[in-house]
Design an enzyme around this catalytic site. Sequence first.
Site, short mmCIF file in Angstrom:
data_model
loop_
_atom_site.label_atom_id
_atom_site.label_comp_id
_atom_site.label_asym_id
_atom_site.label_seq_id
_atom_site.Cartn_x
_atom_site.Cartn_y
_atom_site.Cartn_z
CE LYS A 1 -3.97 2.00 2.50
NZ LYS A 1 -4.92 1.82 3.63
CB SER B 1 -8.24 3.68 2.77
OG SER B 1 -7.41 3.05 3.73
CB SER C 1 -8.66 0.78 5.62
OG SER C 1 -9.38 1.99 5.61
#
Lengths: 483, 483
Positions: free
Chosen positions: A76, A151, A175
């Site tokens: 990420k 997210s 997330s």
Amino acid sequence: MFSKTIAQLSSGLQNGEFSSSEITRAYLDRIKSLDSKYNAYITVTEEQAMQQASAADKIIAAGQASAMTGIPIAHKDIFCTEGVRTSAGSKMLDNFIAPYDATIIEKFNAANTVSLGKTNMDEFAMGSSNENSYYGAVINPWGENRVPGGSSGGSAAAVAAQLAPVATGTDTGGSIRQPCALTNLTGIKPTYGRVSRFGMIAFASSLDQAGPIAKTAEDAAMMLNVMAGFDPKDSTSATHDTSDYTASLNQPLAGLKIGLPKEFFSDDLNPLIAEKVQAALKEYQALGAELKEISLPNTALSIPAYYIIAPAEASSNLSRFDGVKFGYRCDNPENLEDMYKRTRAEGFGSEVKRRILVGTYALSEGFYDAYYKKAQQIRRLIQQDYISALQEVDVIMGPTTPQPAFVIGEKTSDPIDMYMEDIYTLSLNLAGLPGMSIPCGQIEGLPVGLQIIGNYFAEERLLNVANMFQQATDWHQNTAPGL
Amino acid sequence: MEWEAVIGLEIHAQLATTTKIFSGASTAFGAEPNVQACAIDLGLPGTLPVFNKKALEMAVMFGTAIDAQINKRSVFDRKNYFYPDSPKGYQTSQLFHPIVGLGQLDITLSDGSNKTIGVTRAHLEEDAGKSLHEKFADMTGIDLNRAGTPLLEIVSEPDMRSAEEAVAYAKKIHGIVTSIGICDGNMAEGSFRVDCNVSVRHKGDDKLGNRTETKNINSFKFIEKAINGEIIRQIEILEDGGHIPQETRLYDADKDQTRTMRSKEEANDYRYFPCPDLLPIIIEDDYIEAIRNQLPELPDARRLRFIDQYSLSQTDASTLSTNKAQADYFEAAAKQSKDAKLAANWLLGEVAKMLNQHDLSIQQSPVSAAALAELLIRIKDNTVSVNAAKQVFEAIWNQEGNADQIIKEKGLKQVTDSGSIEKIVREVVAKSDKQVQQYIAAEPEKRGKMLGFFMGQIMKASQGKANPGQVQAILKPILDALC
């Protein structure tokens, strides 16, 4: 090959079936040809990936490989990676080349894994649909007009679209778990403090926690073996001993006590989701588990408490993005104030600004007691609810999300509707407990996630509970149509 | 109507740790800009603070030194404000739960009276960087070397009523922090800075007047001037029927006046909240007691010891013990010269005079305690006269060599050979016919006073080298023989 788990890749690498360079090359080529469809990656680090793969191959050849040697991973874009742009999905950091590695990146490097690149995400991890990225929305491989969740939407889409065998994510209010639920993946948010936050760009410091996004519980366990552990660079990191998270994956579940919070199964729950979750619970009963209704009476307060605490911390954490030292700076500022105002007005997206405003308001003089302090009191009540419940049961189960993947743009005009997406996930972050999401079925071709919540530092048990389900069912083996 | 000033001080003592309060970067003064600022000090995305335990120890030392309450649980808070030399957009400080609570100390005033001043609290915080406005045309440079340097902010009660009391209090705190070694006390380098809160009211009023805060004063002389100036300014405004706005002011040493820095309306809402990146500091009684038991000698104890051990007067002992460096200098010179009184006289006389003239602190004295002691030994063994010793001292000050070298080179050795002295005495007597006649004519009991003229002439003739005691012993019988 792209459907292989990292457990399978690991044995293939060590048996000489293929090299890390071969699989890395294959993934890079696949990203090149397919990612324009999903927008899962912000940055692909091809050169670095091939170098790491070749180094891993030497280690394998020398017989010094460990389980993760040569495994390609997508990270990420919230973890600082030395020499590579680390954007947090924001225009603010579009030009930011991190000068250091986050602790988990150091650990993955030390384990000789291969970093394929940095995945898309909601700006500064604020969002539940990955529509809040400066780099554009991410497409869910399960439906071309569907969000992948957020997210960590880029990481989830990358694994679901087989553009990476496994990925890292972060979870502040859901997330990791929510995108996993929406893309048929297995993810774990560890206990707060289990994985170091050093080098992970902060959203809400007291809630943020990194974890893996994977195809199976076994893969998640292998990832967590690398990620978990005390870090002297993170004062909030836990000193509690780590385990080999793969060690008890296959422990039978006979006698397992599963708590079902009545607040998670209220009439508000989408009946189709309820049906899938109930079916999964039946499966657990078949595996020897006992079900018990419990209550988490303050669940309803978790959204208001969360949306005070998280924005309050974020408003302070994001103050450093001021155009002075790094990141975006507006053109031709007239003076200091103009530079601050325009840099932040132009550099941040609207959801980030909304949360900075909310957080700033909540902390301002005269409102602190009514908002922040009250929210912290509620937080303790929520934590107490969980602590008492977990004295009676081993794990708590329920839905991960109130509905399957929604259509892109569906909720963007109504932030409250979007915030409700995290109703089942964010109380866990407030309590600091570990939680997982695993696939438990589909509704009209869209995946549904089962959430499993455990006690503090019970990751090994959670992974065991998840793995036994996956041994008995094949929901997790379903792949997105058209792959 | 009579006015009364009400004064409270906030003292920022830079703690003498080798590394910063939340990072491993060096705290040394004077390096090239930004070379002592690491990723954490720069507030780079993803970085986290780790509390320097040495700073805690030093804060607790201070608390035990003034016998204040030590809080076993203290918490770091974030003070949020935008400024270019505040790299994170907030300062980590302690508002709600400081490490040191209520305490008090006694000050001694010039009339010999004592007064007790309350210490409200002392808390740990990080220093900001520096904005360099002069070096760059139309631009501001930022030096973050100082960012993250640990400070102990010591807040007094508004118990002082005059500049003299404020200076005595500031000197007392300075003496304590330097004696226990937690601060180098170097005011010129900003290691010890004082904010003065001043208000005035009619004597007898209970209610406090509006106060102003004059920030960052870095010398005792300026504290006195700034407070006195501020008292006069406020009284003049009030007597003209005006109003004192609550504001922050700056002292301009060149103009010897204070001026507005920012008004209350411009003041920030700092939105304090507990720092989620740092755990509360929890300490035990054992920890506090261990520190208390190992405290070095405090200025008050040292003053009493000076009176007892070296038979110094109250005043001398008090002057010498207030400042740690001066007390150390005195003791070193006293021990080496084996004459404490002589050492005290020289330190408070010649040494103080020269330091004052050159505006130097005792640490900057070009004459070390050892060099002074060498000279004192030569005074004691009659090698040099006191007058000649002053010449020697000046030469040592000017780095011309040590006492013995200078005495030899300049031929300042005292003449003690009675034959040579008698020769000079007889020559002077022979040349001073008029004074000899006056001496003979005078009444015997008045003759003693008349010896001064001859002594002066003889010392002059010997170029100051004749031992005055010997001269007198030889002169009187010669003159008396003429009567």
